[in-house]
Design a protein around this motif. Structure first.
Motif, PDB file in Angstrom:
ATOM      1  N   ALA A 181     -10.195   3.522 -22.188  1.00  0.00           N
ATOM      2  CA  ALA A 181     -11.209   4.391 -21.477  1.00  0.00           C
ATOM      3  C   ALA A 181     -10.995   4.302 -20.600  1.00  0.00           C
ATOM      4  O   ALA A 181     -11.215   5.748 -19.537  1.00  0.00           O
ATOM      5  N   GLY A 182     -10.004   3.237 -20.141  1.00  0.00           N
ATOM      6  CA  GLY A 182      -9.284   3.991 -18.419  1.00  0.00           C
ATOM      7  C   GLY A 182      -9.684   3.129 -17.915  1.00  0.00           C
ATOM      8  O   GLY A 182     -10.778   3.801 -16.841  1.00  0.00           O
ATOM      9  N   ARG A 183      -8.999   1.459 -17.457  1.00  0.00           N
ATOM     10  CA  ARG A 183      -9.768   0.825 -16.189  1.00  0.00           C
ATOM     11  C   ARG A 183      -9.995   1.515 -15.163  1.00  0.00           C
ATOM     12  O   ARG A 183     -11.155   1.292 -14.416  1.00  0.00           O
ATOM     13  N   LYS A 184      -8.724   2.334 -14.379  1.00  0.00           N
ATOM     14  CA  LYS A 184      -9.387   2.565 -13.664  1.00  0.00           C
ATOM     15  C   LYS A 184     -10.524   3.995 -13.871  1.00  0.00           C
ATOM     16  O   LYS A 184     -11.643   3.982 -12.364  1.00  0.00           O
ATOM     17  N   ALA A 185     -10.842   4.150 -13.724  1.00  0.00           N
ATOM     18  CA  ALA A 185     -11.473   5.681 -14.480  1.00  0.00           C
ATOM     19  C   ALA A 185     -13.368   4.986 -14.455  1.00  0.00           C
ATOM     20  O   ALA A 185     -13.669   5.533 -13.459  1.00  0.00           O
ATOM     21  N   ILE A 186     -12.504   4.300 -15.599  1.00  0.00           N
ATOM     22  CA  ILE A 186     -14.185   3.195 -15.960  1.00  0.00           C
ATOM     23  C   ILE A 186     -14.686   2.651 -14.466  1.00  0.00           C
ATOM     24  O   ILE A 186     -16.040   3.043 -13.710  1.00  0.00           O
ATOM     25  N   THR A 187     -13.600   1.892 -13.145  1.00  0.00           N
ATOM     26  CA  THR A 187     -14.852   1.362 -12.016  1.00  0.00           C
ATOM     27  C   THR A 187     -14.740   2.540 -10.927  1.00  0.00           C
ATOM     28  O   THR A 187     -15.770   2.310 -10.716  1.00  0.00           O
ATOM     29  N   GLU A 188     -13.669   3.452 -10.885  1.00  0.00           N
ATOM     30  CA  GLU A 188     -14.506   4.930 -10.078  1.00  0.00           C
ATOM     31  C   GLU A 188     -15.918   4.924 -10.706  1.00  0.00           C
ATOM     32  O   GLU A 188     -16.124   5.090  -9.562  1.00  0.00           O
ATOM     33  N   ALA A 189     -15.940   5.438 -11.911  1.00  0.00           N
ATOM     34  CA  ALA A 189     -17.209   5.547 -11.956  1.00  0.00           C
ATOM     35  C   ALA A 189     -18.269   5.156 -12.085  1.00  0.00           C
ATOM     36  O   ALA A 189     -19.774   5.700 -11.999  1.00  0.00           O
ATOM     37  N   VAL A 190     -18.005   4.021 -12.438  1.00  0.00           N
ATOM     38  CA  VAL A 190     -19.414   2.529 -12.043  1.00  0.00           C
ATOM     39  C   VAL A 190     -19.671   2.926 -10.948  1.00  0.00           C
ATOM     40  O   VAL A 190     -21.127   2.483 -10.265  1.00  0.00           O
ATOM     41  N   ALA A 191     -18.947   2.687  -9.960  1.00  0.00           N
ATOM     42  CA  ALA A 191     -19.407   3.019  -8.203  1.00  0.00           C
ATOM     43  C   ALA A 191     -19.773   3.867  -7.723  1.00  0.00           C
ATOM     44  O   ALA A 191     -21.256   4.129  -7.423  1.00  0.00           O
ATOM     45  N   LEU A 192     -19.722   5.314  -8.576  1.00  0.00           N
ATOM     46  CA  LEU A 192     -20.084   6.278  -8.405  1.00  0.00           C
ATOM     47  C   LEU A 192     -21.685   6.629  -8.769  1.00  0.00           C
ATOM     48  O   LEU A 192     -22.353   6.814  -7.612  1.00  0.00           O
ATOM     49  N   LEU A 193     -21.647   6.560 -10.182  1.00  0.00           N
ATOM     50  CA  LEU A 193     -23.067   6.593 -10.727  1.00  0.00           C
ATOM     51  C   LEU A 193     -24.225   5.213  -9.711  1.00  0.00           C
ATOM     52  O   LEU A 193     -25.332   5.807  -9.806  1.00  0.00           O
ATOM     53  N   ASN A 194     -23.324   3.859  -9.775  1.00  0.00           N
ATOM     54  CA  ASN A 194     -24.396   3.266  -8.891  1.00  0.00           C
ATOM     55  C   ASN A 194     -24.710   3.125  -7.961  1.00  0.00           C
ATOM     56  O   ASN A 194     -26.304   3.312  -7.255  1.00  0.00           O
ATOM     57  N   ALA A 195     -23.720   4.104  -7.030  1.00  0.00           N
ATOM     58  CA  ALA A 195     -24.325   5.091  -5.539  1.00  0.00           C
ATOM     59  C   ALA A 195     -25.207   5.811  -5.611  1.00  0.00           C
ATOM     60  O   ALA A 195     -26.539   5.410  -4.611  1.00  0.00           O
ATOM     61  N   ALA A 196     -25.740   6.486  -6.564  1.00  0.00           N
ATOM     62  CA  ALA A 196     -26.893   7.438  -6.908  1.00  0.00           C
ATOM     63  C   ALA A 196     -28.136   6.623  -7.328  1.00  0.00           C
ATOM     64  O   ALA A 196     -29.026   7.118  -6.213  1.00  0.00           O
ATOM     65  N   ARG A 197     -28.436   5.676  -7.463  1.00  0.00           N
ATOM     66  CA  ARG A 197     -29.872   4.920  -7.407  1.00  0.00           C
ATOM     67  C   ARG A 197     -29.852   4.325  -5.592  1.00  0.00           C
ATOM     68  O   ARG A 197     -31.262   4.185  -5.218  1.00  0.00           O
ATOM     69  N   ARG A 198     -28.934   3.144  -5.422  1.00  0.00           N
ATOM     70  CA  ARG A 198     -28.943   2.735  -4.088  1.00  0.00           C
ATOM     71  C   ARG A 198     -29.241   3.876  -3.361  1.00  0.00           C
ATOM     72  O   ARG A 198     -29.852   3.255  -1.902  1.00  0.00           O
ATOM     73  N   SER A 199     -28.209   4.844  -3.058  1.00  0.00           N
ATOM     74  CA  SER A 199     -28.531   6.164  -2.216  1.00  0.00           C
ATOM     75  C   SER A 199     -30.047   6.239  -1.589  1.00  0.00           C
ATOM     76  O   SER A 199     -31.261   5.736  -2.307  1.00  0.00           O
ATOM     77  N   SER A 200     -30.589   6.178   0.169  1.00  0.00           N
ATOM     78  CA  SER A 200     -31.379   6.566   0.563  1.00  0.00           C
ATOM     79  C   SER A 200     -32.341   8.123  -0.438  1.00  0.00           C
ATOM     80  O   SER A 200     -33.577   8.420  -0.203  1.00  0.00           O
ATOM     81  N   ARG A 201     -31.393   8.551  -1.135  1.00  0.00           N
ATOM     82  CA  ARG A 201     -32.150  10.045  -1.365  1.00  0.00           C
ATOM     83  C   ARG A 201     -32.596   9.256  -2.809  1.00  0.00           C
ATOM     84  O   ARG A 201     -33.023  10.810  -3.603  1.00  0.00           O
ATOM     85  N   PHE A 202     -32.050   8.206  -3.505  1.00  0.00           N
ATOM     86  CA  PHE A 202     -32.056   8.004  -4.861  1.00  0.00           C
ATOM     87  C   PHE A 202     -32.294   9.181  -5.489  1.00  0.00           C
ATOM     88  O   PHE A 202     -33.052   9.833  -6.588  1.00  0.00           O
ATOM     89  N   ALA A 203     -30.208   9.427  -6.451  1.00  0.00           N
ATOM     90  CA  ALA A 203     -30.087  10.377  -6.815  1.00  0.00           C
ATOM     91  C   ALA A 203     -29.875   9.913  -8.554  1.00  0.00           C
ATOM     92  O   ALA A 203     -28.585  10.365  -9.199  1.00  0.00           O
ATOM     93  N   ALA A 204     -30.875   9.044  -9.078  1.00  0.00           N
ATOM     94  CA  ALA A 204     -30.146   8.685 -10.525  1.00  0.00           C
ATOM     95  C   ALA A 204     -30.419   9.837 -11.077  1.00  0.00           C
ATOM     96  O   ALA A 204     -29.828   9.509 -12.366  1.00  0.00           O
ATOM     97  N   PRO A 205     -31.315  11.040 -11.448  1.00  0.00           N
ATOM     98  CA  PRO A 205     -31.686  11.983 -11.983  1.00  0.00           C
ATOM     99  C   PRO A 205     -29.724  12.691 -11.877  1.00  0.00           C
ATOM    100  O   PRO A 205     -30.016  12.923 -13.416  1.00  0.00           O
ATOM    101  N   LEU A 206     -29.864  12.577 -10.632  1.00  0.00           N
ATOM    102  CA  LEU A 206     -27.973  13.612 -11.097  1.00  0.00           C
ATOM    103  C   LEU A 206     -26.845  12.836 -11.918  1.00  0.00           C
ATOM    104  O   LEU A 206     -25.852  13.031 -11.658  1.00  0.00           O
ATOM    105  N   ALA A 207     -27.663  11.536 -11.645  1.00  0.00           N
ATOM    106  CA  ALA A 207     -26.434  10.293 -11.689  1.00  0.00           C
ATOM    107  C   ALA A 207     -26.218  10.752 -13.496  1.00  0.00           C
ATOM    108  O   ALA A 207     -25.634  10.471 -14.213  1.00  0.00           O
TER     109      ALA A 207
END
Length: 366
Positions: A181-207
């Motif tokens: 899957a690509g370790r670097k790509a996986i860890t970067e994608a995890v960080a981006l997708l998790n940030a969506a729900r953590r953001s004050s805008r709550f962007a989980a639907p976008l994730a």
């Protein structure tokens, strides 16, 4: 060997349990099914796998995500689930509590959280107790692999597994699957997708939309699909808020450290992790009075191998109306009213706290 598909008839769950849950999915051909995953990366990856499998089977699917501070047993979310007019429901990564989710609606729960109680009347597929415990995305991947072409979707199971357990966790075939899957790509994608729900805008639907569009983790990490730029903005906001709120001075009661701050972002788990590294002999309670109006959301972490759920239950507090002591043994917390939270902190030994100590404070840390 694909991740999780070891041929072991007892892992990630007994084979007969997988067969029963698979039959539930196969019965949904030509039916309308609501798929309700948790909003973290493990849950969202599970949701995409379930949606793809159900669509392959010929079901009509509708994804439904819980809102900020909600879960499968939140009344407002349950009302939205009922309003979808579905003929079946699949709940992923958030069903380890009693009481029906939508009474009378055929329901499959796929989960991995430790629990002895599950929704009444639901068919439950849980990896809890089957060591090593597979996260929900990996369990869902094992469930749907005979219904799809599994190879191209293995990265989703890798993504959720790394998000929940880390890249070094000892699961069969994870090392090879992570390389594919690509370790670097996986860890970067995890960080981006998790940030969506953590953001004050709550962007989980976008994730979820980003995950549905992506064909690989690198599609996300390299920004090859719409929505990734917004996820990067979410990550920057979360990073700023963690840095700001982690400056709150800790208060101490024995081996418990309490941090009080206020943020519209879900940074309390990250602040707790950061301070647990600084205070390795303490249980850290990071409490956020700004995440939800009228509530204090808090996370517990410790570097010591302590069962934090048992620690909370050992306080022998009367039942709370809010959320308390759910999740994982080493990553738990809750969401309480200000009055309930003050009762909780008093039981921890923090006496003298007042209501104004846990007020929502806009951008200023407490």
């Amino acid at each position: 060997m694909l991740l999780g598909l070891t041929g072991d008839p007892r892992w990630p769950v007994p084979a007969e349990a997988l067969v029963e849950a698979r039959c539930f999915l196969e019965r949904q051909k030509d039916r309308h099914v609501v798929v309700a995953p948790h909003t973290d990366v493990d849950g969202l990856s599970s949701g995409v796998l379930a949606l793809r499998a159900l669509r392959t089977l010929g079901a009509r699917t509708t994804p439904r995500l819980p809102g900020k501070g909600e879960h499968a047993h939140s009344p407002a979310f349950q009302e939205r689930l009922r309003g979808a007019g579905a003929e079946a429901l699949v709940v992923l990564d958030m069903g380890s509590r009693p009481a029906p989710i939508v009474p009378g609606l055929p329901t499959l729960v796929v989960d991995h959280h430790p629990s002895t109680e599950f929704p009444e009347g639901a068919l439950v597929l849980s990896s809890s107790g089957h060591e090593p415990v597979a996260p929900t995305s990996l369990l869902t991947y094992a469930l749907v692999s005979p219904l799809i072409v599994p190879g191209p979707l293995e990265w989703l199971a890798v993504l959720g597994t790394v998000a929940d357990l880390g890249a070094e966790t000892a699961l069969p075939s994870l090392k090879d699957a992570l390389r594919r899957a690509g370790r670097k790509a996986i860890t970067e994608a995890v960080a981006l997708l998790n940030a969506a729900r953590r953001s004050s805008r709550f962007a989980a639907p976008l994730a979820l939309e980003v995950l549905m569009r992506a064909g690989s983790a690198s599609d996300i990490s390299e920004g090859r699909i719409p929505g990734v730029d917004a996820l990067r903005d979410c990550r920057l906001e979360v990073q700023r808020e963690v840095a700001r709120c982690a400056k709150a001075p800790p208060r101490f009661s024995g081996k418990v450290a309490l941090l009080l701050f206020s943020s519209g972002a879900q940074v309390h788990p990250l602040v707790a992790v950061r301070w647990a590294q600084r205070l390795p002999e303490h249980i850290v309670v990071a409490a956020n009075a700004g995440y939800l109006p009228g509530r204090v959301n808090f996370s517990l972490r410790s570097r010591e191998p302590r069962d934090l759920i048992e620690f909370l239950r050992g306080l022998n507090l009367p039942p709370f109306q809010g959320e308390f002591a759910h999740g994982h043994a080493h990553a738990t917390g809750g969401s309480l009213s200000a009055r309930e939270f003050l009762r909780f902190t008093e039981a921890l030994g923090f006496r003298g706290l007042q209501a104004n100590d846990v007020e929502r404070r806009g951008v200023a840390p407490g």
